[in-house]
Design a protein around this motif. Sequence first.
Motif, PDB file in Angstrom:
ATOM      1  N   ASP A 312       7.808  -0.475   1.906  1.00 39.08           N
ATOM      2  CA  ASP A 312       7.594   0.046   0.549  1.00 39.08           C
ATOM      3  C   ASP A 312       6.159  -0.191   0.091  1.00 39.08           C
ATOM      4  O   ASP A 312       5.566   0.667  -0.581  1.00 39.08           O
ATOM      5  CB  ASP A 312       8.573  -0.606  -0.430  1.00 39.08           C
ATOM      6  CG  ASP A 312      10.002  -0.118  -0.242  1.00 39.08           C
ATOM      7  OD1 ASP A 312      10.188   0.892   0.468  1.00 39.08           O
ATOM      8  OD2 ASP A 312      10.924  -0.759  -0.786  1.00 39.08           O
ATOM      9  N   ARG A 313       5.621  -1.360   0.424  1.00 42.02           N
ATOM     10  CA  ARG A 313       4.249  -1.667   0.030  1.00 42.02           C
ATOM     11  C   ARG A 313       3.257  -0.704   0.692  1.00 42.02           C
ATOM     12  O   ARG A 313       2.330  -0.185   0.065  1.00 42.02           O
ATOM     13  CB  ARG A 313       3.912  -3.111   0.408  1.00 42.02           C
ATOM     14  CG  ARG A 313       2.486  -3.538   0.030  1.00 42.02           C
ATOM     15  CD  ARG A 313       2.261  -5.008   0.333  1.00 42.02           C
ATOM     16  NE  ARG A 313       0.895  -5.385   0.019  1.00 42.02           N
ATOM     17  CZ  ARG A 313       0.452  -5.682  -1.203  1.00 42.02           C
ATOM     18  NH1 ARG A 313       1.281  -5.633  -2.223  1.00 42.02           N
ATOM     19  NH2 ARG A 313      -0.807  -6.020  -1.409  1.00 42.02           N
ATOM     20  N   LYS A 315       3.984   2.289   1.814  1.00 44.10           N
ATOM     21  CA  LYS A 315       4.225   3.631   1.265  1.00 44.10           C
ATOM     22  C   LYS A 315       3.569   3.802  -0.096  1.00 44.10           C
ATOM     23  O   LYS A 315       3.037   4.881  -0.409  1.00 44.10           O
ATOM     24  CB  LYS A 315       5.728   3.882   1.169  1.00 44.10           C
ATOM     25  CG  LYS A 315       6.080   5.313   0.781  1.00 44.10           C
ATOM     26  CD  LYS A 315       7.583   5.532   0.815  1.00 44.10           C
ATOM     27  CE  LYS A 315       7.928   6.975   0.453  1.00 44.10           C
ATOM     28  NZ  LYS A 315       9.404   7.200   0.483  1.00 44.10           N
ATOM     29  N   SER A 316       3.578   2.762  -0.908  1.00 46.21           N
ATOM     30  CA  SER A 316       2.946   2.841  -2.230  1.00 46.21           C
ATOM     31  C   SER A 316       1.435   2.990  -2.117  1.00 46.21           C
ATOM     32  O   SER A 316       0.768   3.374  -3.084  1.00 46.21           O
ATOM     33  CB  SER A 316       3.291   1.598  -3.053  1.00 46.21           C
ATOM     34  OG  SER A 316       2.670   0.438  -2.523  1.00 46.21           O
ATOM     35  N   ASN A 317       0.893   2.694  -0.929  1.00 43.78           N
ATOM     36  CA  ASN A 317      -0.530   2.893  -0.653  1.00 43.78           C
ATOM     37  C   ASN A 317      -0.766   4.108   0.248  1.00 43.78           C
ATOM     38  O   ASN A 317      -1.797   4.201   0.923  1.00 43.78           O
ATOM     39  CB  ASN A 317      -1.120   1.637  -0.014  1.00 43.78           C
ATOM     40  CG  ASN A 317      -1.316   0.510  -1.004  1.00 43.78           C
ATOM     41  OD1 ASN A 317      -2.361   0.404  -1.647  1.00 43.78           O
ATOM     42  ND2 ASN A 317      -0.296  -0.342  -1.143  1.00 43.78           N
TER      43      ASN A 317
END
Length: 378
Positions: A312-313, A315-317
């Motif tokens: 998730d981290r 993907k958020s970037n």
Amino acid sequence: MIPFNKPFLTGKEAHYMYDAVHTGKLSGNGKYTQKCQKWFEETYGFGKCLLTTSCTDALEMAAILIDIQPGDEVILPSYTFVSTANAFVLRGAKLVFADSRKDHPGIDESSIEALITPKTKAIVPVHYAGVACDMDIIMDIAQKYGLFVVEDAAQAIDSYYIGRDGVKRALGSIGHLAAFSFHETKNIISGEGGMLAINDLQFAKRAEIIWEKGTNRSSFFRGEVDKYGWVDVGSSFLPSEVIAAFLWAQFENIQDIQKRRCTIWNTYYNELTSWAEKHEIRMPFVPDFASNNAHMFYLVCKDVEQRTRLIDRLKSNSILAVFHYISLHKSPFYEGKHDGRNLPESDRYTDCLVRLPMYYDLEQEQQELIIKVLLDEK
């Protein structure tokens, strides 16, 4: 978005495909098919090679060649892609799943012998991430019990095994048969595509017949018979010349491709080792008996929650990282047929393994961003 994978083109693919079109022969087993097959045989010491439309097809050919019959048992890792299993299920085999190693997702070689019964016909080791299984152990077991070994070398082009005799052998050249993939996610690609390597030459003649829809068509065109007909089971396993021409451009550049991928892999490893230790994340492991073809770079998180946060981290970037195999012994199709043994290492990789972006055109700035995002993890 930084993708997980991006197919690499050498620049010669379209040229060779154009040439193939203008030879006037587009169906399989023409100029480029034969060039590719000869290149593999001479470069890696395989007995005989046949291009296929996929690695799945190559595995299905292997299952036919070793005469898998309903009720025969095949030992394979649970942590693998479904094609490894499907090829043998289609012939009526009973799958006997082995667990993975604690230090690597490949099959736990020490668990194999206990799984053998009078019905066992074959062992199918999968060289996960292009890293060799311990083939001396596997071949010794196969010889002891009279079993066939089919190497699933889908990810293992240009990777090697160093035996206890000190000899370095290409993966795919050790078992009786081996299957390779040229899917667009692999080091060497043709979009879809695969190859069967036949090291036990007792299978060579029949393999060519199965490859040509059960006919002796290839022998006819070589002038070995005066007519051809339907002589065995088979299917349309051979690819068109367009696919083979694309593949030839990739083979010509394999050294450059491998060098670049190894540079990317080593950068990940060197930059992330301390961070991974701090967060109880395991880095990829390459045993002393194996080489590394830089097919993938994976991390093994301490639990599924940590993996989810990491994905998730990223993907958020705008970075796409993925996990893949689900233990086949727990799949909806096969769970009820499994013998009930617990395979904890396979399940751990199912829950904890994540793959980082890994491809030839991954730019230095992009890789630096991926590493920075990971290192910033608290």
